[in-house]
Write an enzyme that holds these catalytic residues in place. Structure first.
Site: not given
Ligand SMILES: C[S@@+](CC[C@H](N)C(=O)[O-])C[C@H]1O[C@@H](n2cnc3c(N)ncnc32)[C@H](O)[C@@H]1O
Length: 483
Positions: A22, A250, A272, A303, A305, A385, A414
């Site tokens: 088999e 970014d 940055k 990052g 939206d 921030m 997160g």
């Protein structure tokens, strides 16, 4: 990656299978799809193998394996039911430097075989390095369902046209665009339906259009890439990433997200540091315009939206001023992702009717938020921030009348494996950040807590200990679901 995936050219080569039962039949079925010559060696063969041996590419040798059977073999599968025979095959193959696979014996094998989705010439190989075959099967089933059964026709059709396209279009960017148009559009649909004349007409139409286009028009897509977890990318973001010729990336964009882009896309790091020199923004605007004017499709990866503390407006204005089309692809902003990850609703019927996003950083260093409004009971907000300015937030809010015991929840990194969740009270915000070594990126939620929503905090919550046992009990009570 211990096992590196490759595709081996078996055209006209011989593959040896040792075994007649088999396991050998399974390997034979798999290899029969290739263009290899297949030889099986065993003292006895199952009916299934005998049936397949009618194929001209298959030959059977009815005796025990001897090492000289390996002569001329491109690879060997040791698929006998007797493990001693398989070990003998593996040892002989190893001695002769021939790639060998022992069925159910990865430790004795020099290669392992993946799960395969076959839409020849499109073939998808899936491997888990033997760690979780069930997972490989699940992935295979999903890909099987996703790929049209006759996708191979599309690849064959493309292969047949490759030379004409090569000769008609000398510019590689124009060539790639034509292929994208063909493979995503009406040509592909016609090929999949087997409508050869319609496919031919569409090909000629698209080729002519590509030849007439003097220079491809560049464009910019500002893509919100979410908080980090690649699974939180939108489908549209994935599409634009795949199409992009240039990626301007970014600092907070997870490198794993770049896997969705083409490998040959040019990558420009526009990272940055937080509150870094604003002059860098002009440089970024300049790069976007410069690359798009070259005719490139530029993906500006941001990052979260792009429209939430993302400086998208400045980039859009600069790109538009240069007459370049710009598109914004929404992403999941950090506050939404962090709240979802820890099961903390951002609004609550009758209790939290307003939710705001505010920032602790500003271009001119001013700290001029509407403190009286933010300090009102029932007002909830997320601070972006805000790690460095956390103590200033605490002082301003307390001075404006906010309750010192207002619950504060901090989510650092997160959606990533390194995510941390900390809860404390407003009066201890600055100290919590300092004592627990929160470096960010982090979202600080003020005025939201699980208890008000009738929910429990996540198990991994770190409670920043208030000074006395009484205070600690108080905070725990506030966080636990009521009633
Ligand atoms: C320049 S802002 C960009 C915000 C981004 N446009 C968005 O919509 O999430 C950077 C801030 O976003 C927040 N942030 C971004 N990624 C985060 C993450 N994975 N976890 C927590 N906060 C994050 C932090 O407050 C960080 O300082």
């Amino acid at each position: 990656m211990r096992y590196f995936p490759i595709f081996v050219d078996l055209e006209g080569r011989e593959v040896l299978i040792v075994g007649g039962g088999e396991k050998a039949l399974q390997k034979l079925r798999l290899l029969a799809k290739s263009t290899a010559r297949i030889r099986l060696v065993a003292t006895e063969f199952d009916a299934g193998i005998l049936a397949l041996s009618r194929e001209p590419a298959v030959t059977l040798t009815r005796r025990s394996f001897v090492p000289s059977d390996l002569a001329g073999a491109a690879m060997v599968f040791a698929a006998a039911d007797d493990t001693a025979v398989n070990s003998q095959v593996a040892l002989a193959a190893k001695a002769q430097g021939i790639p060998h696979n022992v069925v159910d014996g990865p430790a004795e094998s020099s290669f392992i075989t993946p799960a395969i989705v076959d839409r020849s010439p499109v073939v998808v190989a899936i491997g888990t390095e033997g760690s979780a075959p069930v997972l490989a099967r699940e992935i295979k089933a999903k890909i099987e369902a996703w790929l049209p059964a006759n996708l191979g026709r599309v690849a064959e059709g493309a292969m047949a046209l490759r030379r004409r396209v090569q000769e008609a279009l000398t510019d590689p960017v124009a060539r790639r665009r034509l292929w994208e148009t063909l493979l995503h559009g009406a040509w592909r649909s016609s090929v999949l339906r087997g409508e050869a004349a319609a496919a031919e007409r569409e090909f000629e139409r698209q080729l002519q259009a590509a030849q007439l286009e003097v220079k491809p028009a560049g464009s910019v897509a500002l893509i919100g890439c979410g908080p980090g977890d690649p699974d939180l990318l939108t489908l549209k973001a994935q599409q634009r990433l795949q199409e992009a010729d240039v990626l301007v990336v970014d600092r907070l964009v997870n490198p794993a997200i770049l896997e969705y882009a083409r490998r040959d896309a040019q990558r420009i790091d526009a990272g940055k540091e937080p509150e870094g020199p604003s002059a860098a923004q002009d440089d970024i605007n300049h790069i976007l315009v410069r690359e798009a004017l070259k005719g490139q499709r530029v993906a500006r990866l941001k990052g979260g939206d792009a429209f939430v503390f993302g400086r998208a407006a400045e980039e859009m204005a600069a790109v538009r001023a240069a007459g370049i089309p710009v598109e914004v692809i929404p992403g999941i902003t950090a506050a939404h992702a962090c709240a979802a990850g820890i099961g903390l609703p951002l609004t609550l019927r009758q209790k939290v009717r307003q939710f705001a996003v505010v920032t602790g950083a500003s271009a001119d260093g001013a700290f001029d938020l509407d403190w009286a409004a933010l300090a009102k009971p029932g007002q909830a907000f997320a601070i972006y921030m805000g790690v460095r300015s956390a103590s200033r937030f605490r002082d301003k809010l307390l001075a404006a009348g906010a309750g010192p015991q207002t619950v504060v929840v901090i989510v650092e990194n997160g959606s990533l494996a390194s995510e941390r969740v900390i809860a404390t009270e407003l009066s201890r915000l600055g100290r919590a950040i300092e004592d627990l070594g929160v470096k960010g990126p982090a979202i600080i939620f003020v005025g939201l807590d699980w208890a008000a929503a009738g929910l429990s905090p996540p198990e991994r919550l770190e409670l920043y200990e208030p000074a006395s046992a009484d205070e600690a009990r108080h905070v725990e009570r506030r966080l636990a679901p009521q009633g």
